[in-house]
Design a protein around this motif. Structure first.
Motif, PDB file in Angstrom:
ATOM      1  N   TYR A  51       0.939  -1.167  -0.159  1.00  0.00           N
ATOM      2  CA  TYR A  51      -0.069  -0.636  -0.019  1.00  0.00           C
ATOM      3  C   TYR A  51       1.110   1.073   0.117  1.00  0.00           C
ATOM      4  O   TYR A  51       0.479   2.545  -0.614  1.00  0.00           O
ATOM      5  CB  TYR A  51      -1.049  -0.199   1.374  1.00  0.00           C
ATOM      6  CG  TYR A  51      -1.619   1.601   1.530  1.00  0.00           C
ATOM      7  CD1 TYR A  51      -2.495   1.649   0.202  1.00  0.00           C
ATOM      8  CD2 TYR A  51      -1.824   2.261   2.278  1.00  0.00           C
ATOM      9  CE1 TYR A  51      -3.580   2.511   0.507  1.00  0.00           C
ATOM     10  CE2 TYR A  51      -2.374   3.437   2.548  1.00  0.00           C
ATOM     11  CZ  TYR A  51      -3.400   3.231   1.801  1.00  0.00           C
ATOM     12  OH  TYR A  51      -4.276   4.797   1.689  1.00  0.00           O
ATOM     13  N   ASP A  54       2.522   1.651  -3.826  1.00  0.00           N
ATOM     14  CA  ASP A  54       1.663   1.758  -4.438  1.00  0.00           C
ATOM     15  C   ASP A  54       0.997   3.316  -4.344  1.00  0.00           C
ATOM     16  O   ASP A  54       0.785   3.822  -5.593  1.00  0.00           O
ATOM     17  CB  ASP A  54       1.087   1.064  -4.413  1.00  0.00           C
ATOM     18  CG  ASP A  54       1.214  -0.874  -5.309  1.00  0.00           C
ATOM     19  OD1 ASP A  54       1.383  -0.565  -5.621  1.00  0.00           O
ATOM     20  OD2 ASP A  54      -0.153  -1.481  -4.381  1.00  0.00           O
ATOM     21  N   LYS A  55       0.850   3.859  -3.603  1.00  0.00           N
ATOM     22  CA  LYS A  55       0.279   4.799  -2.728  1.00  0.00           C
ATOM     23  C   LYS A  55       0.619   6.073  -3.751  1.00  0.00           C
ATOM     24  O   LYS A  55       0.145   6.636  -4.445  1.00  0.00           O
ATOM     25  CB  LYS A  55      -1.018   4.369  -1.957  1.00  0.00           C
ATOM     26  CG  LYS A  55       0.150   5.399  -1.305  1.00  0.00           C
ATOM     27  CD  LYS A  55      -0.417   6.044   0.213  1.00  0.00           C
ATOM     28  CE  LYS A  55       0.551   6.569   1.296  1.00  0.00           C
ATOM     29  NZ  LYS A  55      -0.267   6.910   2.394  1.00  0.00           N
ATOM     30  N   THR A  72      -8.878   5.094   2.515  1.00  0.00           N
ATOM     31  CA  THR A  72      -8.250   4.387   1.291  1.00  0.00           C
ATOM     32  C   THR A  72      -7.958   3.394   1.529  1.00  0.00           C
ATOM     33  O   THR A  72      -7.590   1.939   0.517  1.00  0.00           O
ATOM     34  CB  THR A  72      -7.396   5.429   0.169  1.00  0.00           C
ATOM     35  OG1 THR A  72      -8.218   6.899   0.557  1.00  0.00           O
ATOM     36  CG2 THR A  72      -7.250   5.008  -0.405  1.00  0.00           C
ATOM     37  N   TYR A  76      -8.471  -0.319  -0.243  1.00  0.00           N
ATOM     38  CA  TYR A  76      -7.495  -1.168  -0.534  1.00  0.00           C
ATOM     39  C   TYR A  76      -7.231  -3.284   0.006  1.00  0.00           C
ATOM     40  O   TYR A  76      -6.942  -3.587  -1.260  1.00  0.00           O
ATOM     41  CB  TYR A  76      -6.009  -0.566  -0.728  1.00  0.00           C
ATOM     42  CG  TYR A  76      -4.756  -0.969  -1.010  1.00  0.00           C
ATOM     43  CD1 TYR A  76      -4.880  -0.723  -2.314  1.00  0.00           C
ATOM     44  CD2 TYR A  76      -4.015  -1.541  -0.035  1.00  0.00           C
ATOM     45  CE1 TYR A  76      -3.042  -1.113  -2.604  1.00  0.00           C
ATOM     46  CE2 TYR A  76      -2.854  -2.038  -0.444  1.00  0.00           C
ATOM     47  CZ  TYR A  76      -2.224  -1.833  -1.859  1.00  0.00           C
ATOM     48  OH  TYR A  76      -1.218  -2.477  -2.623  1.00  0.00           O
ATOM     49  N   LYS A 119      -5.007  -7.340  -9.095  1.00  0.00           N
ATOM     50  CA  LYS A 119      -4.691  -6.334  -7.979  1.00  0.00           C
ATOM     51  C   LYS A 119      -4.684  -5.267  -8.268  1.00  0.00           C
ATOM     52  O   LYS A 119      -4.927  -3.984  -8.165  1.00  0.00           O
ATOM     53  CB  LYS A 119      -4.196  -6.313  -6.606  1.00  0.00           C
ATOM     54  CG  LYS A 119      -4.255  -5.361  -5.402  1.00  0.00           C
ATOM     55  CD  LYS A 119      -3.932  -5.741  -4.323  1.00  0.00           C
ATOM     56  CE  LYS A 119      -4.546  -4.706  -2.465  1.00  0.00           C
ATOM     57  NZ  LYS A 119      -5.466  -3.531  -3.360  1.00  0.00           N
ATOM     58  N   TYR A 120      -3.653  -4.684  -9.486  1.00  0.00           N
ATOM     59  CA  TYR A 120      -3.694  -3.752  -9.743  1.00  0.00           C
ATOM     60  C   TYR A 120      -4.932  -3.645 -10.917  1.00  0.00           C
ATOM     61  O   TYR A 120      -5.191  -2.459 -10.546  1.00  0.00           O
ATOM     62  CB  TYR A 120      -2.301  -3.992 -11.218  1.00  0.00           C
ATOM     63  CG  TYR A 120      -2.508  -2.585 -11.736  1.00  0.00           C
ATOM     64  CD1 TYR A 120      -1.451  -1.583 -11.010  1.00  0.00           C
ATOM     65  CD2 TYR A 120      -3.062  -3.005 -13.096  1.00  0.00           C
ATOM     66  CE1 TYR A 120      -1.222  -0.597 -12.098  1.00  0.00           C
ATOM     67  CE2 TYR A 120      -2.339  -1.674 -13.899  1.00  0.00           C
ATOM     68  CZ  TYR A 120      -1.862  -0.589 -13.453  1.00  0.00           C
ATOM     69  OH  TYR A 120      -1.798   1.010 -14.421  1.00  0.00           O
ATOM     70  N   ASP A 123      -7.584  -2.189  -8.261  1.00  0.00           N
ATOM     71  CA  ASP A 123      -6.791  -0.788  -7.575  1.00  0.00           C
ATOM     72  C   ASP A 123      -6.753   0.831  -8.351  1.00  0.00           C
ATOM     73  O   ASP A 123      -7.628   1.195  -8.417  1.00  0.00           O
ATOM     74  CB  ASP A 123      -5.528  -0.900  -7.221  1.00  0.00           C
ATOM     75  CG  ASP A 123      -5.214  -1.938  -6.138  1.00  0.00           C
ATOM     76  OD1 ASP A 123      -6.012  -2.502  -5.486  1.00  0.00           O
ATOM     77  OD2 ASP A 123      -4.515  -2.120  -5.821  1.00  0.00           O
ATOM     78  N   VAL A 127     -10.095   2.287  -6.284  1.00  0.00           N
ATOM     79  CA  VAL A 127      -9.702   2.195  -5.202  1.00  0.00           C
ATOM     80  C   VAL A 127      -8.913   4.032  -5.045  1.00  0.00           C
ATOM     81  O   VAL A 127      -8.544   4.976  -4.516  1.00  0.00           O
ATOM     82  CB  VAL A 127      -7.841   1.593  -5.048  1.00  0.00           C
ATOM     83  CG1 VAL A 127      -7.337   1.965  -2.845  1.00  0.00           C
ATOM     84  CG2 VAL A 127      -8.715   0.008  -3.829  1.00  0.00           C
TER      85      VAL A 127
END
Length: 137
Positions: A51, A54-55, A72, A76, A119-120, A123, A127
């Motif tokens: 997280y 990525d963020k 968020t 996530y 997940k990509y 997200d 997300v």
């Protein structure tokens, strides 16, 4: 750096954090339920590491405040539940078939790789939609 390469690098870092913390947890606690316990510990550590990376680097996300960042992170995490089922399915499946920590970890790596790709896309869509990215309000 290309987003795909950066995302792959972060997946490797998060996978290493996950597997490493699993190994530490299973060495620290060897009693009843030690394998599921270690998997939960590793999943949590890997989630937090991923997280944070990525963020900032993949989605260029900047929260408005701590509450926004927390909500968020919850979203996530919810998206991660889907991919965790994939990851745990491979890890526990390989553990069941091979009955070794090496086999279990190979299953974990395969499951994490499939999960991170999935997940990509989750997200990106749910997300970190483009309206939340830095400079795009």
């Amino acid at each position: 750096m290309n987003i795909a390469l950066l995302y792959a690098l972060f997946a490797v870092i998060s996978t290493a954090a996950n597997i490493g913390s699993q190994d530490i947890a299973v060495r620290a606690y060897t009693g009843f339920g030690s394998i599921p316990f270690s998997v939960v510990v590793g999943t949590g550590i890997g989630l937090i590491v991923k997280y944070v990376l990525d963020k900032q680097w993949i989605f260029q996300f900047k929260a408005n405040n701590a509450k926004h960042d927390a909500s968020t992170f919850v979203l996530y995490t919810i998206m991660g539940l889907v991919t965790t089922v994939i990851f745990w399915g491979f890890e526990f499946g390989f553990n069941h078939v091979f009955h070794t920590k090496e086999g279990r970890y190979v299953g974990a790596v395969i499951g994490l790789a499939i999960g991170y790709i999935t997940k990509y896309h989750l997200d990106k869509k749910f997300v970190f939609p483009s309206s939340q990215r830095i400079g795009q309000e």
